[in-house]
Enzyme design. Structure first.
Site, mmCIF file in Angstrom:
data_model
loop_
_atom_site.group_PDB
_atom_site.id
_atom_site.type_symbol
_atom_site.label_atom_id
_atom_site.label_comp_id
_atom_site.label_asym_id
_atom_site.label_seq_id
_atom_site.Cartn_x
_atom_site.Cartn_y
_atom_site.Cartn_z
ATOM 1 N N ARG A 130 54.754 -55.461 -26.712
ATOM 2 C CA ARG A 130 54.585 -56.910 -26.922
ATOM 3 C C ARG A 130 53.618 -57.222 -28.055
ATOM 4 O O ARG A 130 53.585 -58.342 -28.550
ATOM 5 C CB ARG A 130 53.993 -57.545 -25.652
ATOM 6 N N LYS B 175 59.075 -42.866 -12.492
ATOM 7 C CA LYS B 175 58.748 -43.274 -11.149
ATOM 8 C C LYS B 175 57.610 -44.300 -11.189
ATOM 9 O O LYS B 175 56.893 -44.305 -12.197
ATOM 10 C CB LYS B 175 58.387 -42.077 -10.274
ATOM 11 N N HIS C 10 58.125 -35.540 -13.133
ATOM 12 C CA HIS C 10 57.587 -34.575 -14.101
ATOM 13 C C HIS C 10 57.223 -33.243 -13.454
ATOM 14 O O HIS C 10 57.075 -32.242 -14.141
ATOM 15 C CB HIS C 10 56.439 -35.177 -14.919
ATOM 16 N N GLU D 32 44.144 -33.202 -6.033
ATOM 17 C CA GLU D 32 43.531 -33.679 -7.282
ATOM 18 C C GLU D 32 42.063 -33.946 -7.021
ATOM 19 O O GLU D 32 41.704 -34.440 -5.946
ATOM 20 C CB GLU D 32 44.185 -34.989 -7.730
ATOM 21 N N ASP E 235 53.318 -42.305 -3.933
ATOM 22 C CA ASP E 235 52.959 -41.820 -5.268
ATOM 23 C C ASP E 235 53.279 -40.332 -5.443
ATOM 24 O O ASP E 235 53.670 -39.901 -6.521
ATOM 25 C CB ASP E 235 51.446 -42.050 -5.479
ATOM 26 N N HIS F 115 57.251 -35.931 -5.936
ATOM 27 C CA HIS F 115 56.831 -34.593 -6.358
ATOM 28 C C HIS F 115 56.866 -33.566 -5.217
ATOM 29 O O HIS F 115 57.448 -32.494 -5.358
ATOM 30 C CB HIS F 115 55.410 -34.623 -6.930
ATOM 31 N N LYS G 299 43.805 -37.516 -3.400
ATOM 32 C CA LYS G 299 42.890 -37.748 -4.526
ATOM 33 C C LYS G 299 41.478 -37.395 -4.071
ATOM 34 O O LYS G 299 41.161 -37.455 -2.882
ATOM 35 C CB LYS G 299 42.925 -39.224 -4.918
HETATM 36 C C1 BG6 Z 1 51.727 -39.010 -10.998
HETATM 37 C C2 BG6 Z 1 50.962 -39.874 -10.037
HETATM 38 O O1 BG6 Z 1 53.102 -39.079 -10.725
HETATM 39 O O2 BG6 Z 1 51.307 -37.666 -10.872
HETATM 40 C C3 BG6 Z 1 49.473 -39.751 -10.282
HETATM 41 O O3 BG6 Z 1 51.347 -41.232 -10.195
HETATM 42 C C4 BG6 Z 1 49.050 -38.297 -10.257
HETATM 43 O O4 BG6 Z 1 48.736 -40.475 -9.314
HETATM 44 C C5 BG6 Z 1 49.940 -37.464 -11.170
HETATM 45 O O5 BG6 Z 1 47.705 -38.216 -10.676
HETATM 46 C C6 BG6 Z 1 49.649 -35.991 -11.011
HETATM 47 O O6 BG6 Z 1 50.324 -35.283 -12.005
HETATM 48 P P1 BG6 Z 1 49.744 -33.913 -12.536
HETATM 49 O O7 BG6 Z 1 50.801 -33.404 -13.446
HETATM 50 O O8 BG6 Z 1 48.454 -34.220 -13.220
HETATM 51 O O9 BG6 Z 1 49.551 -33.063 -11.323
#
Ligand code: BG6
Length: 488
Positions: free
Chosen positions: A43, A142, A172, A210, A229, A234, A334
């Site tokens: 934008r 996502k 991913h 994490e 999330d 994942h 987290k």
């Molecule tokens: C994302 C989540 O899909 O994956 C995040 O939205 C998370 O909250 C992240 O931190 C973790 O990805 P990676 O590759 O750092 O383990």
């Protein structure tokens, strides 16, 4: 092959942090097909020149080995253009169409890295502007929806304008080298397959921990939580990769059919299992790397009374002939004690013991996703220290490990998750992307947990930042007589 990659959300966080650096790495590795254009859409009222300058300052902060030299950046920047658009305005799509028609590339990729609320708008508008041509692929990040109904609604709209084979739903984690190595380990080697079943495997643990908190995404996370999330996508994709049957070939649909079967075989929830086999938690203040960090409720954009979960641990089973009765544990959160994503496959003990007690972590295969990327096979071996054992007395074994570090083994050839996935989109390879039916099935399985939590306000447990989550998570797994791998 010429391509145009249109990046909606071109000034957003994902573009800065992941997509542009990944595109640059592909460019540097010489794997980005020549004759490409990257059209960032946003934008902001800025020119392409200005956008390139912003990108350069962004790249200056990238870790050194991945940072472009001035000369490299100059060549990469020549691929970048910026187009200003208000994504709700049809006339802006007409300008995009004009930009694309200047050269009619062989392949057009529409990467929708915007707020999820815009996914359907973008697809509808692309359709209305005639930009959903057969050589167009659409990439969706996502979260795709908030629950089963909203996920279906998004997929329904997207599939009105694009065929399923044009839709690349990104997870991913599937692009992570360790996950591809898991497929290689299972389906490229004969060694493990005979053992890969209930007769030989006692339990499987999937951990995605994490140490980071919610960072600047507090308001997003408030309405999302760890289940949506991380687990719905994942963690379940990792579970599928571990649990699926060998596909009949390596084509995308053969792989996705098998993953779908796993999701359909997940044990349905009951009121009892929801109460006993799922633990949710939220971090309070604590210490990470020796520094004090705030609790979740004190994070920016988070309600001081928030009941959003930042941790989930659960136990499930895959109800089929291969896996019946084998517990699969998933845990993610987290602000845990470290950044550690791994899958631990614990084999059953030997049927008859002729050596002294088995100690430590042994008899298991560890698939490390991060920070280390590799495989460890934990075994028991005869130690050196047996001088004192009396002749004829049973000998004590010690745990040892075969350690395959993929970073050391493959070094520079390693390709990051987003780099790999972006190249797959451009090359039209769907193997590592999620089909709509898989995604819906995952939501169907997750939804009973969301419903249960809505009426169970007391169920949220607190844990101090820098720990491995609420003690209820250890208690859950201990009920089966096991413990999390870092406790063994
Ligand atoms: C994302 C989540 O899909 O994956 C995040 O939205 C998370 O909250 C992240 O931190 C973790 O990805 P990676 O590759 O750092 O383990």
């Amino acid at each position: 092959m010429s391509f145009d990659l249109v990046l909606f959300g071109g000034t957003g966080d994902l573009a800065w942090r992941k997509l542009m650096p990944a595109l640059f790495q592909a460019f540097r590795h010489g794997t980005l097909p020549e004759g490409g254009r990257i059209i960032a859409v946003g934008r902001d009222d800025i020119s392409s020149e200005h956008y390139r300058a912003l990108m350069q300052s962004r790249f200056d902060k990238v870790e050194l080995p991945k940072r472009p030299s001035a000369e490299e950046f100059g060549r990469f920047a020549a691929l970048l253009e910026f187009v200003r658009m208000d994504l709700s305005k049809p006339k802006d799509y007409a300008s995009l169409a004009t930009a694309l028609h200047t050269r009619n590339a062989d392949t057009v990729v529409m990467y929708v890295a915007t707020a999820p609320s815009l996914f359907t708008t973008v697809c509808e508008q692309l359709g209305a502007a005639g930009l959903n041509t057969p050589n167009t692929r659409v990439v969706l990040e996502k979260p795709l929806g908030h629950d089963l109904a909203s996920n279906r609604a998004i997929n329904h709209t997207v599939l009105e304008f694009f065929e399923e084979k044009q839709v690349f739903r990104i997870d991913h984690y599937l692009g992570k080298p360790a996950v591809q190595n898991l497929f290689a380990l299972r389906f490229g080697n004969a060694l493990f397959e005979p053992l890969w079943r209930r007769e030989h495997i006692a339990n499987i643990q999937i951990t995605i921990a994490e140490d980071l908190g919610v960072e600047k995404r507090g308001s997003f996370y408030e309405t999302t939580g760890a289940l949506r999330d991380m687990v719905q996508n994942h963690a379940l994709q990792l579970l599928c990769a571990i649990g699926m049957e060998p596909p009949i070939n390596s084509h995308a649909d053969a792989i996705r059919d098998e993953k779908l079967k796993v999701l359909r075989s997940l044990k349905p929830w009951t009121v009892e299992s929801l109460a006993q086999d799922v633990v949710r938690g939220q971090y309070t203040s604590g210490n990470i790397d020796g520094g004090k960090v705030p609790g979740y409720r004190d994070e920016l954009g988070v309600s001081p009374q928030s009941n959003t979960e930042t941790f989930v641990a659960l136990r499930t089973e895959i109800a089929n002939w291969r896996w019946a009765g084998v517990p699969f544990y998933i845990r993610t959160g987290k602000r845990l004690a470290g950044r550690d994503a791994r899958i631990v496959v614990n084999f059953r003990p030997t049927p008859h013991a002729i050596f002294n007690s088995q100690i430590g972590m042994a008899n298991c295969l560890v698939i490390n996703l991060q920070p280390k990327d590799g495989l460890e096979l934990h075994l028991l071996a005869q130690g050196q220290n047996n001088r004192q054992s009396r002749a004829g007395a049973p000998q004590a074994l010690v745990p040892v490990q075969l350690d395959l570090d993929f970073d050391k083994r493959f070094g520079l050839e390693r390709v990051g998750a987003y780099e790999r996935l972006l190249l797959d989109v451009i090359d039209d390879r769907l193997n590592l992307f999620v089909r709509s039916d898989e995604q819906e099935e995952a939501w169907r399985w997750v939804e009973p947990m969301l419903d249960f939590w809505a009426s169970d306000a007391q169920g949220l447990r607190h844990y101090a930042a820098g720990t491995w989550g609420p003690s209820a998570s250890s208690a859950m797994i201990a009920r089966d007589g096991y413990c999390w791998s870092e406790e063994s």
